[in-house]
Scaffold this active site. Structure first.
Site, PDB file in Angstrom:
ATOM      1  CG  HIS A   1      -2.191  -4.905   1.488  1.00  0.00           C
ATOM      2  ND1 HIS A   1      -3.523  -5.168   1.763  1.00  0.00           N
ATOM      3  CD2 HIS A   1      -1.861  -3.808   2.207  1.00  0.00           C
ATOM      4  CE1 HIS A   1      -3.976  -4.273   2.617  1.00  0.00           C
ATOM      5  NE2 HIS A   1      -2.992  -3.439   2.902  1.00  0.00           N
TER       6      HIS A   1
ATOM      7  CG  ASP B   1      -6.005   1.393   8.932  1.00  0.00           C
ATOM      8  OD1 ASP B   1      -6.233   0.292   9.463  1.00  0.00           O
ATOM      9  OD2 ASP B   1      -5.316   2.267   9.493  1.00  0.00           O
ATOM     10  CB  SER B   2      -3.620  -1.987   5.930  1.00  0.00           C
ATOM     11  OG  SER B   2      -3.733  -1.487   4.620  1.00  0.00           O
TER      12      SER B   2
END
Length: 191
Positions: free
Chosen positions: A59, A102-103
């Site tokens: 990110h 996922d994140s």
């Protein structure tokens, strides 16, 4: 199982449609649909089995606050299966399905089509690739998990059968805290 099969078929067809806009402009709509079906069948029938191993999502440090970064999952563990076909032009076309964390450590399902233009690196046996993927993605935090279309850039380096691959999710607005994610995974083909 029936829902998964329908999801895969819809994703493959949708992904092919996204990559085939120039063909859609042709006068013969039947020709476009036949070409799409033929392409899917060629990849499925003549392609090699591929296993996808997922592991890292970076990110952007300028996009997310330190608090957000501490909460986000960058270990995007998961895997998938696909078929990859080296076409007559020497480029790779793939159909795939992947499930990753996922994140937010929630399941993320992806199914679609990928096209990469392949460039050999001298006489090393290595090659690079650049292209795109068009897919349907499902995440619990977007549209209540209903699959939605996504098109992203794709790059790779490796041998014909084993590639380190990367895709990039661009920042979605000027607001902080969305997009700007580099996602990396491995594709291994089996003959």
């Amino acid at each position: 199982m029936q829902v998964t099969k329908q999801f895969l078929c819809a994703a493959f067809a949708g992904a092919i449609l996204l990559q085939a806009f120039p063909a859609a402009a042709a006068d013969d709509d039947e020709g476009f649909w036949q070409e799409t079906k033929d392409r899917i069948n060629t990849i499925a029938d003549d392609g090699t089995d591929s296993v996808y191993l997922s592991g890292w999502a970076h990110h952007g440090r300028d996009t997310y606050s330190l608090q957000q970064l501490n909460e986000l999952n960058e270990k995007a563990w998961g895997g998938g299966y696909g078929r990859t076909y080296r076409n007559a032009s020497g480029n790779d076309e793939s159909l795939y399905f992947m499930a990753i964390s996922d994140s937010h450590k929630q399941p993320q399902l992806m199914s679609g089509y990928a096209y990469e233009w392949i460039y050999p690196i001298a006489n090393t046996g290595l090659e690079t690739g650049v292209g795109y993927t068009a897919m349907l993605m499902s995440r619990p935090d977007y549209f209540s998990g209903v699959p939605f279309p996504v098109a992203l850039p794709l790059a790779s380096i490796g041998t014909k059968s084993t590639k380190l691959m990367a895709s990039y999710v661009p920042r979605l607005s000027h607001n902080k805290g969305n997009g700007d994610v580099l996602y990396m995974f491995l594709r291994v083909e089996f003959r």
